[in-house]
Enzyme design. Sequence first.
Site, PDB file in Angstrom:
ATOM      1  N   HIS A  17       0.840  -1.203   0.000  1.00  0.00           N
ATOM      2  CA  HIS A  17       0.000   0.000   0.000  1.00  0.00           C
ATOM      3  C   HIS A  17       0.877   1.256   0.000  1.00  0.00           C
ATOM      4  CE1 HIS A  17      -3.129  -2.636   2.185  1.00  0.00           C
ATOM      5  NE2 HIS A  17      -3.643  -2.368   0.996  1.00  0.00           N
ATOM      6  N   LYS A  41     -17.037  -7.318   5.796  1.00  0.00           N
ATOM      7  CA  LYS A  41     -15.735  -7.691   6.341  1.00  0.00           C
ATOM      8  C   LYS A  41     -15.728  -7.581   7.860  1.00  0.00           C
ATOM      9  CE  LYS A  41     -12.565  -6.436   2.593  1.00  0.00           C
ATOM     10  NZ  LYS A  41     -11.365  -5.639   2.267  1.00  0.00           N
ATOM     11  N   ARG A  90      -2.442  -5.997  -7.951  1.00  0.00           N
ATOM     12  CA  ARG A  90      -1.396  -6.998  -7.746  1.00  0.00           C
ATOM     13  C   ARG A  90      -1.426  -8.071  -8.822  1.00  0.00           C
ATOM     14  NH1 ARG A  90      -3.275  -8.699  -1.954  1.00  0.00           N
ATOM     15  NH2 ARG A  90      -5.114  -8.548  -3.219  1.00  0.00           N
ATOM     16  N   SER A 128      -3.477  -7.715   2.911  1.00  0.00           N
ATOM     17  CA  SER A 128      -3.775  -7.513   4.335  1.00  0.00           C
ATOM     18  C   SER A 128      -4.233  -8.815   4.979  1.00  0.00           C
ATOM     19  CB  SER A 128      -4.837  -6.426   4.498  1.00  0.00           C
ATOM     20  OG  SER A 128      -4.326  -5.179   4.086  1.00  0.00           O
TER      21      SER A 128
END
Length: 163
Positions: A17, A41, A90, A128
């Site tokens: 990040h 989440k 990514r 994460s």
Amino acid sequence: MRIGVCPGSFDPVTNGHIDIFERASKLVDKLIVVILENPNKKYLFTLDERAELIRQSVSHIPNVEVDFGAGLLNDYVKSRDSHIIIRGLRALSDFEYEFQRALFSKYLDDEIETVFIMTNNKYAFVSSTGIRELAKFGGKLEGLVPPVVKQALEDKFNTVLEK
């Protein structure tokens, strides 16, 4: 003034990040890193904890601001006098997901542009979720998260993580 908005949940912020923030900050006059809540989440860190971890991790980037947002991202972007959303990618799976989100943003407001920045190869595998799992089981986080995040993870899991 060109204002870019880089949204995410950042639970926790990683060096991947930070790399995106550093590079994006060179493309705009001001970069707003906005922490958004996803009701689907479950978070390890509170909003305030995530904001503080990001603030400490980006203190070397003078044109970065950390903020909170709720609701539609487009509404937040417009409320900050911006029309630029910056997303890090990514892998191909990220692109498919983010491409669809960018098309929704464009559908809602043709003035908003989404800019994709490819991750540095050394962070292509970092997420994460993976960081939380490594931390939970005492794995090696050296080079994957800022030192302040490593310490916060140690505190959360009441452990000392490998270098």
